[in-house]
Scaffold this motif. Structure first.
Motif, short mmCIF file in Angstrom:
data_model
loop_
_atom_site.label_atom_id
_atom_site.label_comp_id
_atom_site.label_asym_id
_atom_site.label_seq_id
_atom_site.Cartn_x
_atom_site.Cartn_y
_atom_site.Cartn_z
N PRO A 47 43.36 39.00 34.99
CA PRO A 47 42.56 39.62 33.92
C PRO A 47 42.28 41.10 34.16
N ALA A 48 42.14 41.49 35.43
CA ALA A 48 41.91 42.92 35.71
C ALA A 48 43.12 43.74 35.30
N SER A 59 48.87 50.47 34.48
CA SER A 59 48.83 49.27 35.31
C SER A 59 47.58 49.24 36.18
N LEU A 60 47.29 48.08 36.70
CA LEU A 60 46.12 47.90 37.55
C LEU A 60 46.15 48.82 38.77
N ALA A 61 47.32 49.03 39.31
CA ALA A 61 47.45 49.87 40.51
C ALA A 61 47.00 51.31 40.27
N ASN A 62 46.97 51.73 39.03
CA ASN A 62 46.58 53.10 38.71
C ASN A 62 45.11 53.26 38.35
N VAL A 63 44.36 52.17 38.35
CA VAL A 63 42.92 52.22 38.04
C VAL A 63 42.18 51.84 39.33
N HIS A 67 41.42 48.11 40.77
CA HIS A 67 42.36 47.72 41.81
C HIS A 67 41.63 47.45 43.12
N GLY A 68 40.68 48.32 43.46
CA GLY A 68 39.91 48.13 44.68
C GLY A 68 39.09 46.86 44.65
#
Length: 94
Positions: A47-48, A59-63, A67-68
């Motif tokens: 969901p994240a 993408s999630l990796a860029n937020v 992401h953390g």
């Protein structure tokens, strides 16, 4: 799209791994909880990732905040696995 299919398919062997690990009475309980917690990581990450795509268009990796937060679940799961096996090794060496 292909990555999502591989991700979904990768859950099947992991669920099989958990099934057999759960049936083994020698599996340290805390480690088993850690392995199951990895499913929490997956449940949080999906969901994240969808939210990151919808709200931020990436993408999630860029937020970083999302992401953390998702990675924190994986960190906790890994710590539980390590502590569970550490405890089992200490008990076995007594």
């Amino acid at each position: 799209m292909l990555t999502n299919s591989f991700f979904a398919l990768s859950l099947l062997p992991y669920l099989g791994f958990l099934f057999f690990l759960t049936r083994n009475p020698r599996t340290p309980r805390l480690a088993l909880i850690g392995f199951y917690s990895t499913l929490v990581f997956v449940a949080v990450t999906i969901p994240a990732g969808l939210y990151a795509q919808h709200a931020y268009g990436t993408s999630l990796a860029n937020v970083d905040t999302l992401h953390g937060g998702a990675e924190a679940f994986l960190t906790v799961a890994n710590i539980l696995v390590a502590l569970g096996f550490r405890r089992a090794v200490k008990e076995a060496s007594k």
